[in-house]
Scaffold this motif. Sequence first.
Motif, mmCIF file in Angstrom:
data_model
loop_
_atom_site.group_PDB
_atom_site.id
_atom_site.type_symbol
_atom_site.label_atom_id
_atom_site.label_comp_id
_atom_site.label_asym_id
_atom_site.label_seq_id
_atom_site.Cartn_x
_atom_site.Cartn_y
_atom_site.Cartn_z
ATOM 1 N N TYR A 280 -36.673 -25.430 48.975
ATOM 2 C CA TYR A 280 -37.926 -25.326 48.222
ATOM 3 C C TYR A 280 -37.801 -24.414 47.000
ATOM 4 N N ALA A 281 -37.287 -23.216 47.212
ATOM 5 C CA ALA A 281 -37.269 -22.212 46.139
ATOM 6 C C ALA A 281 -36.495 -22.707 44.915
ATOM 7 N N ALA A 282 -35.320 -23.265 45.144
ATOM 8 C CA ALA A 282 -34.500 -23.747 44.033
ATOM 9 C C ALA A 282 -35.176 -24.916 43.320
ATOM 10 N N ALA A 283 -35.839 -25.790 44.100
ATOM 11 C CA ALA A 283 -36.512 -26.955 43.503
ATOM 12 C C ALA A 283 -37.708 -26.525 42.660
ATOM 13 N N ILE A 284 -38.425 -25.492 43.119
ATOM 14 C CA ILE A 284 -39.552 -24.970 42.344
ATOM 15 C C ILE A 284 -39.052 -24.354 41.038
ATOM 16 N N GLN A 285 -37.994 -23.564 41.134
ATOM 17 C CA GLN A 285 -37.437 -22.909 39.947
ATOM 18 C C GLN A 285 -36.947 -23.926 38.922
ATOM 19 N N ALA A 286 -36.419 -25.051 39.406
ATOM 20 C CA ALA A 286 -35.912 -26.090 38.515
ATOM 21 C C ALA A 286 -37.017 -27.014 38.008
#
Length: 350
Positions: free
Chosen positions: A184-190
Amino acid sequence: MKKLLALALTLSLALCLLAGCGQTKPASDPAAPQEGQDKELEKIIFTEPVRGYHWAPAYLAQTLGYFEEEGLEAEFQTVTGGDPAAPMFAGEAQFTLAGIEMALMTNEMGQGCKILVSPTQKYPYQLIGANEKYSTMESLKGGVIAGGQGATSAPQAFSRTCIQAVGMTPDEDVSVVSMASSAYAAAIQAGEIQAAVSTNPWSAKQLLDNGGVVIVDGTDEQEIKEMIGSSAYELFAIITTDKFIQSNPETVQKAVNAMAKAMKWMETATPQQIVEKLLPLFEGAEEELLYDATYDQEHKIANFTGYHTEEGFKAGVEMTKLSGGIKTDMTADKVYDESFLDKAWETIGK
């Protein structure tokens, strides 16, 4: 509002995929102390999709020694890559930790099983926007929600229900994608997703600590009632097969006795005490457990009787049926066997 509720009841909250059997991975489960134990304990196996706080009565029955008092010793096996219930139906395990929808769907498929204990009474999921820009359902139009892994997963069903509850159409107005919570975190940041479903308080905390905003809170009784038609939803379940009940009723009774004792202990225990007793089965997760246990008590998520409610069951049936998970109406006697709970509470007292 009637139209809104009808739309909201179109998705099931399936907790487990009903595909092929994956491999089981034995957990490092310490046996309860056996001092003074003259006879050998009967081994019982629980399968699970993940090691999750909301099935705490099963874990505590082992770590508090209640299974041992009943002449049992439990092992918990995490099934990865497949259906956690498959080993149970194959006779390789005696119980599975799953959701109400699994019991509904497998019963319709002819694989008879019964929910013995319902350890939760509220829906613990939250839909969280990536940041202040995405703080309402309407703000997600044209965006993407990450909702767990698998099209029939409970997080995806929750996502779609949230979308329909405001009159939008899943996959047209808002897309729902399969994604592990660890991504989730990486997808939100991207910028790949604009919102995600948290399935437990700790995962919600991680999103909120990184600027997330709660859009829908499943633990809010009024909010969830407007969405699914019920403030109660006994999502989590402890299940066995009809075949095992028929062939081993004494073992089932002993197991339920132990879990009832654990629920009774849990009701008056502090979060710190609960965590201390769970830690042997959740190595290295003390901070997470304490947060979940505290949130659980503050929001009254746990069910200390183990029984289901008619309101929650009807909501589960309608949501599973209207989504295509099941095609026929089903009565509670096809899904629950709470006679063992009745006997347990008669013996130990509530």
